[in-house]
Motif scaffolding. Structure first.
Motif, PDB file in Angstrom:
ATOM      1  N   ILE A 512       0.857  -1.185   0.000  1.00  8.64           N
ATOM      2  CA  ILE A 512       0.000   0.000   0.000  1.00  8.64           C
ATOM      3  C   ILE A 512       0.893   1.234   0.000  1.00  8.64           C
ATOM      4  O   ILE A 512       1.740   1.404   0.876  1.00  8.64           O
ATOM      5  N   VAL A 513       0.685   2.105  -1.003  1.00  5.59           N
ATOM      6  CA  VAL A 513       1.500   3.315  -1.165  1.00  5.59           C
ATOM      7  C   VAL A 513       0.572   4.514  -1.000  1.00  5.59           C
ATOM      8  O   VAL A 513      -0.363   4.690  -1.777  1.00  5.59           O
ATOM      9  N   SER A 554       2.173  -9.422  -4.556  1.00  6.76           N
ATOM     10  CA  SER A 554       1.155  -9.777  -5.546  1.00  6.76           C
ATOM     11  C   SER A 554       0.437  -8.556  -6.092  1.00  6.76           C
ATOM     12  O   SER A 554       0.075  -8.525  -7.267  1.00  6.76           O
ATOM     13  N   LEU A 555       0.202  -7.545  -5.260  1.00  7.13           N
ATOM     14  CA  LEU A 555      -0.633  -6.410  -5.657  1.00  7.13           C
ATOM     15  C   LEU A 555      -0.077  -5.135  -5.039  1.00  7.13           C
ATOM     16  O   LEU A 555       0.339  -5.132  -3.874  1.00  7.13           O
ATOM     17  N   MET A 556      -0.085  -4.048  -5.811  1.00  7.29           N
ATOM     18  CA  MET A 556       0.284  -2.735  -5.294  1.00  7.29           C
ATOM     19  C   MET A 556      -0.952  -1.836  -5.364  1.00  7.29           C
ATOM     20  O   MET A 556      -1.537  -1.651  -6.428  1.00  7.29           O
ATOM     21  N   ILE A 557      -1.363  -1.309  -4.194  1.00  3.69           N
ATOM     22  CA  ILE A 557      -2.456  -0.351  -4.115  1.00  3.69           C
ATOM     23  C   ILE A 557      -1.844   1.021  -3.862  1.00  3.69           C
ATOM     24  O   ILE A 557      -1.171   1.216  -2.847  1.00  3.69           O
ATOM     25  N   VAL A 583      -1.847  -3.892 -10.192  1.00  2.00           N
ATOM     26  CA  VAL A 583      -1.863  -2.522  -9.679  1.00  2.00           C
ATOM     27  C   VAL A 583      -3.305  -2.060  -9.528  1.00  2.00           C
ATOM     28  O   VAL A 583      -4.137  -2.290 -10.415  1.00  2.00           O
ATOM     29  N   MET A 584      -3.602  -1.406  -8.405  1.00  2.00           N
ATOM     30  CA  MET A 584      -4.928  -0.831  -8.167  1.00  2.00           C
ATOM     31  C   MET A 584      -4.741   0.576  -7.613  1.00  2.00           C
ATOM     32  O   MET A 584      -3.868   0.803  -6.774  1.00  2.00           O
ATOM     33  N   PHE A 585      -5.533   1.539  -8.104  1.00  2.00           N
ATOM     34  CA  PHE A 585      -5.442   2.925  -7.675  1.00  2.00           C
ATOM     35  C   PHE A 585      -6.599   3.258  -6.734  1.00  2.00           C
ATOM     36  O   PHE A 585      -7.713   2.750  -6.905  1.00  2.00           O
ATOM     37  N   ILE A 586      -6.336   4.135  -5.744  1.00  2.00           N
ATOM     38  CA  ILE A 586      -7.380   4.687  -4.894  1.00  2.00           C
ATOM     39  C   ILE A 586      -7.219   6.201  -4.884  1.00  2.00           C
ATOM     40  O   ILE A 586      -6.102   6.718  -4.937  1.00  2.00           O
ATOM     41  N   THR A 587      -8.347   6.924  -4.837  1.00  2.00           N
ATOM     42  CA  THR A 587      -8.277   8.382  -4.874  1.00  2.00           C
ATOM     43  C   THR A 587      -9.564   8.973  -4.319  1.00  2.00           C
ATOM     44  O   THR A 587     -10.603   8.310  -4.280  1.00  2.00           O
TER      45      THR A 587
END
Length: 635
Positions: A512-513, A554-557, A583-587
């Protein structure tokens, strides 16, 4: 500053040493008891060996006694079959052999004894055979030769040596058992003394700790009393400060109202004065003066309406409303208001729910928000108005207590302007708060929209990043038909059962970034709750470092809007290094506003805030189970 070292207290060390000695004494006691049992077992073994030797010697002597009895009495009742005697002797030899197998000396003597016994048995059988043939004189002659006695003496000597050896072992092992018993008694006595000593030490240390605790309690009570006094004093100061802030706010409010009303009244008074002079002189050109006065009056009335909206006491006329139709109807006025340097884009949900609000006030709120967005883009930009259906769950309402969970129609107004820092965004809805120059704004636009949303049982939320723009989300309750509303009044929507959430596995690692620490921690806590292993990074550079070090992610959010390296650039660099990375984005911005700003393609994996745990769980599972397109954001 070096970290302060913490050492164990004297009391703790004393107890540790005491218990260590106690444990050692217990070990010695247990070991001594084990030795005593082993010595006793060897003593019993020696007695068993001696008994077996005595039985073997008795069997030999019985065979010789039977032979002598037959010679003397010539009665066959004294004779036993050879096989029976041989079997008994062989059984005795086997028993002794098994018992002395671990003693090489005894085993050697037994190996010497076995052929002598066999030879003696052959002599006895030979004499018995001669006597059965009736030649007793020949048998007596064999006895007189002394061969049998010599063989018997040798057998007796060997058996006597074996018994003597076992007697010596018996005495030695009995002495060992006595010593072990004495040692055990000593160890038990020492253990009792040590237990008593540890108990006394524990009592003394406990009493010392209780004394220290009583002193600490008294000190704590004194500190508590001082804290209460200080808290009372601080409460009084805070009350004074709040009163001062209220007076300052009232002064600010009065000053803002006075400034705007003076401007409006100045227009009205000036227009009326000139109008009166022209009427006295019977001059023309009266209509512009009348229009100017009316315009000032209208502006004053609008200011009053804004004040009422801010105070949430304005009279509303709510009616069922299609928000899409309202936005379409406002297109012309929005284009004129925004100007040619602002590009207006609308993204309207095709199946938008109806809502029940005052259409005029909603139009005024949207217009005010659009004007604020225009002023934030002095050199031009894009304004996006979006509508969609949404549902606010208990998790969101827990963070925003003034909101009720349920279904809402959401109007999103996003701009690509200068944005606001967090401290400014926190005060954006305050009345008369504005960052515009004097005379360029009243500071009532956002507060009027906030008051209207609250009075309509709705909610408004702001997201902003300096240099990136601002996103305002206006939530209005979904309107149900009267019959539906009576049968099913709005109720807090329960969270779906946990087992309905798609779950993860600890082997699935999620990075999580997010540059905002609290937002990152909240998201990480939710992902961990779903069963995934979580790594956290506060910047794009740290995320790249973790991806280099860990090949099992496995996944970068990632958040989209971050300093130095935004989410789109981070995703491209991460996927370049790890082609299999999801890759998944949150905003906090709407999906269409982000895509049209050129930051992301519209088909990437994106989850907009606020989101529930169920939405997060399903989105993560969808991303991990179906590979999404790679981002193509701006460089």
């Amino acid at each position: 500053m070096a970290e302060t070292r913490k050492f164990l207290s004297v009391e703790t060390i004393s107890l540790i040493v005491a218990f260590a000695i106690l444990a050692f004494a217990g070990f010695v006691t247990a070991r001594t008891e084990q030795q005593r049992r082993e010595s006793g077992a060897w003593v019993r073994h020696t007695l068993v060996v001696e008994s077996a030797l005595y039985r073997l010697d008795g069997a030999i002597r019985r065979a010789e006694s039977e032979e002598r009895g037959y010679i003397i009495t010539r009665d066959r009742a004294y004779l036993r079959p050879k096989d029976e005697i041989a079997t008994q002797l062989e059984k005795g030899l086997a028993e002794v052999g098994a018992l002395v197998a671990d003693d090489s000396e005894q085993a050697e003597r037994l190996s010497e004894l076995r052929p002598l016994i066999e030879e003696r048995l052959e002599q006895l059988q030979h004499k018995i055979d001669i006597m059965r043939a009736g030649d007793f004189e020949a048998a007596a002659e064999i006895v007189r030769t002394g061969e049998g006695k010599a063989l018997t003496d040798r057998i007796d000597a060997l058996v006597a040596e074996m018994i003597a050896q076992e007697d010596a072992l018996h005495r030695q092992r009995d002495l060992q058992m006595s010593e072990a018993t004495d040692t055990l008694q000593t160890a038990i006595g020492s253990l009792i003394v040590l237990i008593a000593g540890v108990a006394v030490l524990a009592v003394l240390l406990t009493e010392r700790q209780l004394h220290a605790l009583r002193k600490s309690s008294e000190s704590l009570k004194l500190a508590y009393n001082e804290l209460i006094a200080e808290s009372t004093k601080r409460g009084s100061l805070e009350a004074q400060l709040r009163q001062s802030q209220k007076l300052e706010a009232l002064g600010h409010l009065a000053g803002g109202i006075a400034h705007d009303f003076n401007n409006m009244l100045g227009v009205i008074v000036s227009s009326l004065n000139i109008l009166r002079r022209k009427l006295r002189r019977n001059e023309g050109g009266l209509d512009p003066l009348i229009d100017s006065a009316m315009d000032g009056a209208d502006r004053a009335a609008a200011l009053v309406r804004r004040l009422l909206a801010f105070s949430r006491i304005q009279p509303l006329n709510p009616e069922p409303l299609d928000v899409n139709s309202l936005v379409i109807g406002m297109s012309a006025i929005l284009h004129r208001t925004l100007g040619a340097h602002i590009h207006l884009a609308t993204v309207l949900a095709p199946d938008l729910w109806p809502t029940r609000v005052d259409a005029n006030e909603l139009e005024s709120a949207v217009l005010n928000l659009a004007v604020n967005a225009r002023d934030a883009m002095p050199t031009g930009g894009q304004l996006t108005i979006e509508t969609q259906n949404t549902e606010l769950d208990a998790c969101y309402t827990d963070e925003n207590p003034s909101v009720r969970p349920g279904q809402y129609v959401m109007i999103v107004i996003s701009d690509t302007g200068v944005g606001m820092p967090p401290d400014v965004a926190a005060k954006a809805f305050d009345p008369f708060f504005t960052t515009k120059p004097i005379g360029k704004g009243t500071g009532l636009g956002l507060s009027q929209a906030h008051g209207f949303a609250t009075q309509s049982n709705g909610h408004i939320k702001i997201y902003s990043e300096v240099g990136r723009g601002t996103c305002l989300k206006l939530y209005l309750p979904r309107y149900l038909e009267d019959s539906e509303a009576v049968e099913a009044p709005p109720q807090p929507q329960p969270q779906p059962p946990e087992e309905e959430f798609p779950r993860g596995r600890p082997g699935e690692i999620v990075l999580i970034v997010e540059d905002d620490e609290k937002a990152r921690q909240a998201t990480a806590q939710g992902v961990r709750e779903l069963g995934y292993t979580v790594l956290e990074a506060e910047s794009g550079k740290e995320a790249i470092r973790l991806l280099r070090a860990r090949g099992d992610i496995s996944l970068m959010i990632t958040d989209i809007v971050m300093p130095e390296m935004d989410g789109a650039r981070l995703a491209r660099e991460a996927v370049f290094r790890r082609h299999a990375l999801h890759v998944m984005f949150i905003t906090g911005y709407s999906q269409h506003a982000i895509a049209r700003d050129g930051m992301l393609d519209p088909d990437v994996n994106l989850l907009t805030k606020p989101f529930s745990l169920a939405q997060l769980a399903r989105k993560i599972r969808d991303v991990l189970d179906a590979r999404g397109d790679l981002p193509k954001g701006k460089p």
